[in-house]
Design an enzyme around this catalytic site. Sequence first.
Site, PDB file in Angstrom:
ATOM      1  N   ASP A  68       0.881  -1.173   0.000  1.00 22.89           N
ATOM      2  CA  ASP A  68       0.000   0.000   0.000  1.00 22.89           C
ATOM      3  C   ASP A  68       0.916   1.219   0.000  1.00 22.89           C
ATOM      4  O   ASP A  68       2.137   1.093   0.169  1.00 22.89           O
ATOM      5  CB  ASP A  68      -0.891  -0.004   1.260  1.00 22.89           C
ATOM      6  CG  ASP A  68      -1.788   1.230   1.343  1.00 22.89           C
ATOM      7  OD1 ASP A  68      -2.380   1.606   0.317  1.00 22.89           O
ATOM      8  OD2 ASP A  68      -1.889   1.832   2.425  1.00 22.89           O
ATOM      9  N   SER A  69       0.315   2.393  -0.142  1.00 22.14           N
ATOM     10  CA  SER A  69       1.114   3.609  -0.064  1.00 22.14           C
ATOM     11  C   SER A  69       1.584   3.880   1.366  1.00 22.14           C
ATOM     12  O   SER A  69       2.474   4.692   1.569  1.00 22.14           O
ATOM     13  CB  SER A  69       0.289   4.796  -0.561  1.00 22.14           C
ATOM     14  OG  SER A  69      -0.896   4.904   0.209  1.00 22.14           O
TER      15      SER A  69
ATOM     16  N   CYS B 274      -4.280  -1.499  -1.851  1.00 26.12           N
ATOM     17  CA  CYS B 274      -4.468  -0.062  -2.064  1.00 26.12           C
ATOM     18  C   CYS B 274      -5.483   0.099  -3.190  1.00 26.12           C
ATOM     19  O   CYS B 274      -5.250  -0.382  -4.306  1.00 26.12           O
ATOM     20  CB  CYS B 274      -3.133   0.572  -2.449  1.00 26.12           C
ATOM     21  SG  CYS B 274      -3.267   2.305  -2.920  1.00 26.12           S
TER      22      CYS B 274
ATOM     23  N   GLU C 247      -2.307   8.633   8.781  1.00 24.39           N
ATOM     24  CA  GLU C 247      -0.849   8.517   8.917  1.00 24.39           C
ATOM     25  C   GLU C 247      -0.369   9.254  10.175  1.00 24.39           C
ATOM     26  O   GLU C 247       0.633   8.893  10.782  1.00 24.39           O
ATOM     27  CB  GLU C 247      -0.151   9.054   7.663  1.00 24.39           C
ATOM     28  CG  GLU C 247      -0.411   8.214   6.408  1.00 24.39           C
ATOM     29  CD  GLU C 247       0.285   6.841   6.407  1.00 24.39           C
ATOM     30  OE1 GLU C 247       1.377   6.715   6.976  1.00 24.39           O
ATOM     31  OE2 GLU C 247      -0.298   5.896   5.828  1.00 24.39           O
TER      32      GLU C 247
ATOM     33  N   CYS D  10     -10.903   3.108   0.285  1.00 21.14           N
ATOM     34  CA  CYS D  10      -9.474   3.378   0.507  1.00 21.14           C
ATOM     35  C   CYS D  10      -9.107   2.595   1.751  1.00 21.14           C
ATOM     36  O   CYS D  10      -9.839   2.629   2.748  1.00 21.14           O
ATOM     37  CB  CYS D  10      -9.244   4.874   0.728  1.00 21.14           C
ATOM     38  SG  CYS D  10      -7.570   5.266   1.298  1.00 21.14           S
TER      39      CYS D  10
ATOM     40  N   HIS E 143      -7.036   3.060   3.961  1.00 21.02           N
ATOM     41  CA  HIS E 143      -6.790   3.851   5.172  1.00 21.02           C
ATOM     42  C   HIS E 143      -8.088   4.095   5.967  1.00 21.02           C
ATOM     43  O   HIS E 143      -8.045   4.258   7.183  1.00 21.02           O
ATOM     44  CB  HIS E 143      -6.210   5.221   4.794  1.00 21.02           C
ATOM     45  CG  HIS E 143      -4.732   5.216   4.520  1.00 21.02           C
ATOM     46  ND1 HIS E 143      -4.188   4.618   3.406  1.00 21.02           N
ATOM     47  CD2 HIS E 143      -3.687   5.739   5.222  1.00 21.02           C
ATOM     48  CE1 HIS E 143      -2.865   4.794   3.431  1.00 21.02           C
ATOM     49  NE2 HIS E 143      -2.546   5.465   4.529  1.00 21.02           N
TER      50      HIS E 143
HETATM   51  N1  DGL Z   1      -4.632   3.476   0.968  1.00 19.54           N
HETATM   52  C1  DGL Z   1      -4.735   3.914  -0.384  1.00 19.54           C
HETATM   53  C2  DGL Z   1      -6.030   3.411  -1.022  1.00 19.54           C
HETATM   54  O1  DGL Z   1      -6.518   2.371  -0.632  1.00 19.54           O
HETATM   55  C3  DGL Z   1      -4.528   5.368  -0.716  1.00 19.54           C
HETATM   56  C4  DGL Z   1      -3.870   6.290   0.227  1.00 19.54           C
HETATM   57  C5  DGL Z   1      -3.077   7.370  -0.499  1.00 19.54           C
HETATM   58  O2  DGL Z   1      -3.662   8.373  -0.945  1.00 19.54           O
HETATM   59  O3  DGL Z   1      -1.878   7.176  -0.573  1.00 19.54           O
HETATM   60  O4  DGL Z   1      -6.551   4.008  -1.932  1.00 19.54           O
END
Ligand code: DGL
Length: 204
Positions: A11-12, A74, A153, A185, A187
Site C-alpha cells: 500500500d502507499s 491499495c 498517517e 481506501c 486507510h
Molecule cells: N490506501 C490507499 C487506497 O486504498 C490510498 C492512500 C493514499 O492516498 O496514498 O486508496
Amino acid sequence: MSPGSPIGVFDSGLGGLTVLKELVSALPNENFVYLGDVARLPYGTKSPGVVTRYAERCLEFLVAKGVKMVVIACNTATANALPKLQAESPVDVLGVIEPGVRAAIQASRGKRVLVLATNSAVRSEAYPKAFNAAGSEVIVEQIACPLFVPLVEEGWFDHPVTVAVAKQYLESRDLSAFDVVVMGCTHYPLLEIPLRQVLGSQIS
Ligand code: DGL
C-alpha cells in the site's frame, strides 16, 4: 519461489495493514512481506501514470523478495494499475476493488451505495465500473475524502479534527439515502469511530 514463499502485500502507507490483518487471520499458515510506500505517500492525489509507476516499483520490490503472489492492498493503485501489473508480473496479482464491490452488492438492500475514496480512485471511476461489470443495478455515488489519508498517517484515528473533516465531506449528502458505505481506501477503516459518528448506525 516455492509454496512456502511469502505473499507480498503493498500500500502507499499504513492503510494496507487493514487488509494484511484480514489476510493473516484468513491464512494463518502463510508468511507475508508488507511494503508501505510511505516515502511516496499519498498516491490518491497523483496522476494515473505516476500511481502506476509507483505500483510497478512496489511490485518489483516484492518480487525481488521472492514472494509467490502479490496483493495490492491499495484501492488507488488497484484502480489505476491492476491490469498492467497483472500483465507484467511473473506472479499472480490481486486487487481490492472487486472483493469490496461483491461484499457491497450482497449487503445492499436499498440498492444505493456510497463509495468513499481518494481523488484518484474516484476520478478513475473504477468503483462504478466494477459495480456495472458485476451486473449490479446498485446506484453508486462517490465522495473523494483526500484529507482522511494524512489524518490516519498522523494517528488521529479518533480525534475532534477528524470528526470535523468527516462532517465537512459527508454532510453535503443525504446520508439516509444510502444503506451501504464502501470504504474505498484501505486507510479509511482506521477511522471507523469518527466515521460512525457522522454516518450513523443504520448504514453497513
Ligand atoms: N490506501 C490507499 C487506497 O486504498 C490510498 C492512500 C493514499 O492516498 O496514498 O486508496
